[in-house]
Motif scaffolding. Structure first.
Motif, short mmCIF file in Angstrom:
data_model
loop_
_atom_site.label_atom_id
_atom_site.label_comp_id
_atom_site.label_asym_id
_atom_site.label_seq_id
_atom_site.Cartn_x
_atom_site.Cartn_y
_atom_site.Cartn_z
N ASN A 98 0.97 -1.17 -0.33
CA ASN A 98 -0.03 -0.12 0.04
C ASN A 98 0.82 0.82 -0.13
OD1 ASN A 98 0.95 -0.98 2.47
ND2 ASN A 98 -1.05 -0.26 3.37
N GLY A 99 2.01 0.78 -0.94
CA GLY A 99 2.64 2.35 -0.60
C GLY A 99 3.74 2.71 0.04
N ARG A 100 5.18 3.05 -0.64
CA ARG A 100 5.97 3.50 0.68
C ARG A 100 6.38 3.81 1.79
NH1 ARG A 100 11.11 2.28 -2.98
NH2 ARG A 100 10.53 1.86 -4.93
N ASP A 101 5.44 5.03 1.46
CA ASP A 101 5.05 5.94 2.68
C ASP A 101 4.83 4.95 4.44
OD1 ASP A 101 6.65 8.41 1.48
OD2 ASP A 101 4.72 9.36 1.36
N PHE A 102 3.78 4.56 3.51
CA PHE A 102 3.10 3.33 4.77
C PHE A 102 3.16 2.05 5.03
CE2 PHE A 102 -0.28 0.74 6.42
CZ PHE A 102 -1.47 1.45 6.74
N ALA A 103 4.61 1.68 4.57
CA ALA A 103 5.69 0.32 4.81
C ALA A 103 6.13 0.90 5.31
CB ALA A 103 6.29 -0.36 3.64
N ALA A 104 6.72 2.19 5.11
CA ALA A 104 8.27 2.95 6.59
C ALA A 104 7.31 3.40 7.76
CB ALA A 104 8.52 4.03 5.70
N GLY A 105 6.23 3.95 7.47
CA GLY A 105 5.19 4.26 8.49
C GLY A 105 5.04 3.59 9.26
N VAL A 106 4.78 1.62 8.90
CA VAL A 106 4.44 0.80 10.05
C VAL A 106 5.20 0.78 10.70
CG1 VAL A 106 4.01 -1.78 9.73
CG2 VAL A 106 2.62 -0.34 8.51
N VAL A 107 6.74 -0.17 10.09
CA VAL A 107 7.91 0.24 11.13
C VAL A 107 8.17 1.54 11.96
CG1 VAL A 107 10.47 -0.39 10.81
CG2 VAL A 107 8.57 -1.03 8.98
N LYS A 108 8.72 2.30 11.74
CA LYS A 108 8.65 3.39 11.91
C LYS A 108 7.75 2.65 14.02
CE LYS A 108 9.02 8.28 12.80
NZ LYS A 108 8.47 8.78 13.87
N ASP A 109 5.93 3.18 13.02
CA ASP A 109 5.62 4.05 14.60
C ASP A 109 5.55 2.06 15.44
OD1 ASP A 109 4.75 6.08 13.01
OD2 ASP A 109 2.38 5.10 11.89
N THR A 110 5.53 0.84 14.74
CA THR A 110 5.80 0.33 15.79
C THR A 110 6.98 0.36 16.48
OG1 THR A 110 4.36 -1.55 13.47
CG2 THR A 110 6.61 -2.60 15.71
N ALA A 111 8.04 0.63 16.06
CA ALA A 111 9.34 0.85 17.34
C ALA A 111 9.43 2.11 18.21
CB ALA A 111 10.51 1.83 15.90
N ASP A 112 8.62 3.25 17.64
CA ASP A 112 8.00 3.63 18.60
C ASP A 112 7.41 4.27 19.78
OD1 ASP A 112 9.80 5.93 16.44
OD2 ASP A 112 8.01 7.24 16.17
N ALA A 113 6.46 3.44 19.31
CA ALA A 113 5.38 2.36 20.50
C ALA A 113 6.20 1.82 21.13
CB ALA A 113 4.37 1.53 19.88
N SER A 130 6.49 -11.28 16.86
CA SER A 130 6.02 -10.64 15.44
C SER A 130 7.70 -9.45 14.85
CB SER A 130 5.06 -9.52 15.76
OG SER A 130 5.16 -8.43 16.54
N ALA A 131 8.06 -9.17 14.07
CA ALA A 131 8.06 -8.22 13.22
C ALA A 131 8.18 -7.75 12.31
CB ALA A 131 9.53 -9.04 13.36
N VAL A 132 8.45 -6.94 11.27
CA VAL A 132 7.87 -6.07 10.20
C VAL A 132 9.17 -5.56 9.67
CG1 VAL A 132 6.00 -4.08 9.79
CG2 VAL A 132 5.82 -5.17 11.62
N VAL A 133 9.53 -6.06 8.31
CA VAL A 133 9.93 -5.64 7.57
C VAL A 133 9.72 -4.50 6.75
CG1 VAL A 133 11.79 -6.21 6.10
CG2 VAL A 133 11.51 -7.04 7.79
N ALA A 134 9.75 -3.41 5.84
CA ALA A 134 9.64 -2.70 4.90
C ALA A 134 10.76 -2.71 3.71
CB ALA A 134 9.84 -1.43 5.24
N TRP A 135 10.09 -3.53 2.68
CA TRP A 135 10.88 -3.73 1.24
C TRP A 135 10.40 -2.58 0.05
CZ3 TRP A 135 10.25 -5.74 -3.11
CH2 TRP A 135 11.36 -6.18 -4.18
N GLY A 136 10.35 -1.59 0.07
CA GLY A 136 9.97 -0.11 -0.82
C GLY A 136 8.59 -0.32 -0.44
#
Length: 394
Positions: free
Chosen positions: A124-139, A181-187
C-alpha cells in the motif's frame, strides 16, 4: 500512531493481533544490499506503487525455506481493491478511517511445539510501509506496557539484523501467552511475520524466518517465470488452418527484441532475463512462418521507440549485411496496452507486432508466404495480443 489495515472480509492475522496487543518494537534501518526496489512497469492495477496479489504470492516463503518443525496450513491469496485504512494508536485503540488501495497476501504454518506462524506481504505504498515500521518502533517507548480491553501486554525488544529498508521486531507477553512479531519494509510493500503461542526457546528460529522472508519478498519484482510466459505465446488455434508447431524453446531474452537503427546497425533491447519462443510452419515446409516470443524485460518501451523511429525517421536503411530494408506501418488492434505493428517490405515481406505490458515484452513475426493473406496476418497479430494478457491473468 501505527496504521493497520482492516479488510472487508477478514483481518490478516498479524495485523489483527497487533491491534489488540498494542505492538511495540525496536527498529533497524538500512541493510538493503539490492539497492532500490524495482518498481512495477505498469499499473497492476492501482498504480505504480502496487503489485497484484499473484505477484506477491511469489514473495512468501515456502515450507522448504523455513526451519525444520513446521507444517503448511493454508494460503490467503488476497486481492487488490479499495479498502478502509485505519489509523491505530497501539496504546489505546482505533482512530480515524481513510480509504485506499491495498493488496495483501498471507501464508500460514504450525510448529510441532504448538506455535502458529503467519507471514504476510501487504502493498500500500512506500510511505505506509515505512510508517508501519517506524510507528511500531516508536510504540516501545510510548507504551512498553499496554492496557487494552482489560488485558495487559508487556513488550520487549526482539533483536533483528538490518533487513530491507527498515525493520522492527518484538516479543509480546500477555498472561502466559508469548507472541513474536516483526515487520520489514521493502519499497512499496511490507512483510509481517508473527508467531502466536510461541515457545520460549524459539527466538533464534523466529529471527531466521524473518530473515528468510526478507529475502524471498524480492521475488515479487522478478516477473513471470518461463511457465507463465508460455501462456502468452501464440497457439495453433490462433492460426489459420494448415499450420503445425515447429519448435519451442526457452532462452535469454537478449536473444530477441532487436531492431536496426537509422545507421543500419542492429541494436538489442532485451535485458538479462528469460524468454520463451514458439515457431510454426505451414504444411510440410520446414522453415518458420510464424514466430512468437514472450520475455521479461525492462526495455520494451525502447523497442517500441525504435520501431517508431524506423517508420517515421528512416523507413529505408541499408543494414550491416548491405541489404536494403524498407519499413512501413502494419495495422494493429486498438488496445489499452502498448502495441506497435511494422511491415518489413523485404523479399519475402515480413510482418511484426510488438506488445509491452507491465514487465513483459512480446512479439510475433509472420512471413508472408503464398496462401497467407494480409488480412490473415493482421488477424494473427490480433490473436497474439490476446495471449499477452494471459501471462498475468490466464
Amino acid at each position: 500512531m501505527r496504521r493497520i489495515i482492516v479488510l472487508t472480509c477478514a483481518v490478516p492475522v498479524l495485523l489483527a493481533a497487533a491491534a489488540i496487543a498494542g505492538t511495540a518494537a525496536a527498529t533497524t534501518v538500512g541493510g538493503n544490499p539490492g539497492g532500490e526496489v524495482p518498481v512495477p512497469a505498469a499499473s497492476p492495477p492501482l498504480g505504480d506503487e502496487y503489485y497484484m496479489a499473484s505477484d506477491m504470492m511469489k514473495g512468501l516463503p515456502k515450507i522448504t525455506e523455513l526451519p525444520a518443525g513446521y507444517t503448511f496450513v493454508s494460503d490467503d491469496g488476497g486481492s487488490t481493491m479499495q479498502l478502509p485504512q485505519f489509523n491505530s494508536d497501539l496504546c489505546s485503540g482505533m482512530a480515524g478511517e481513510i480509504w485506499g488501495p491495498v493488496t495483501s497476501v498471507s501464508r500460514h504454518f504450525e510448529h510441532r511445539a504448538g506455535g502458529r506462524l503467519s507471514i504476510e506481504i501487504t502493498a500500500n505504498g512506500r510511505d505506509f510501509a515505512a510508517g508501519v515500521v517506524k510507528d511500531t518502533a516508536d510504540a516501545l517507548t510510548e507504551c512498553p506496557v499496554a492496557e487494552y480491553e482489560g488485558a495487559t501486554t508487556r513488550h520487549s525488544k526482539l533483536p533483528l539484523p538490518a533487513l530491507g529498508d527498515s525493520s522492527a521486531g518484538l516479543n509480546s507477553v500477555s498472561g502466559t501467552r508469548l507472541t513474536r512479531s516483526a515487520v520489514v519494509a521493502w519499497g512499496p510493500v511490507y512483510v509481517g511475520v508473527e508467531e502466536t503461542d510461541a515457545d520460549a526457546g524459539g527466538e533464534a528460529r523466529f529471527v531466521e524466518i524473518v530473515k528468510a522472508a526478507a529475502k524471498t519478498v524480492v521475488r515479487i519484482a522478478e516477473g513471470p517465470a518461463a511457465d507463465e510466459l508460455r501462456r502468452g505465446l501464440v497457439e495453433l488455434p490462433d492460426l489459420p488452418a494448415g499450420f503445425r508447431l515447429l519448435a519451442e524453446r526457452t532462452a535469454e531474452n537478449k536473444d530477441f527484441f532487436k531492431e536496426y537503427d537509422c545507421d543500419g546497425k542492429l541494436v538489442g533491447y532485451g535485458t538479462p532475463g528469460v524468454a520463451v519462443q514458439r515457431t510454426f510452419a505451414m504444411g510440410d515446409a520446414g522453415t518458420p512462418v510464424v514466430e512468437s516470443v514472450v520475455g521479461t524485460t525492462s526495455d520494451g518501451w525502447s523497442l517500441i521507440g525504435a520501431l517508431n523511429q524506423r517508420m517515421s525517421t528512416c523507413p529505408t536503411i541499408t543494414d550491416e549485411s548491405g541489404r536494403k530494408q524498407i519499413a512501413t506501418s502494419l495495422q494493429v488492434p486498438a488496445t489499452d496496452i502498448t502495441i506497435e505493428g511494422i511491415l518489413y517490405r523485404d523479399d519475402p515481406v515480413r510482418a511484426r507486432g510488438v506488445f509491452v505490458y507491465r514487465d513483459i515484452c512480446a512479439e510475433v513475426w509472420i512471413t508472408k508466404v503464398p496462401g497467407l493473406t494480409m488480412e490473415q496476418i493482421e488477424k494473427i497479430v490480433g490473436n497474439a495480443l490476446g495471449g499477452v494478457f494471459d501471462v498475468y491473468h490466464g
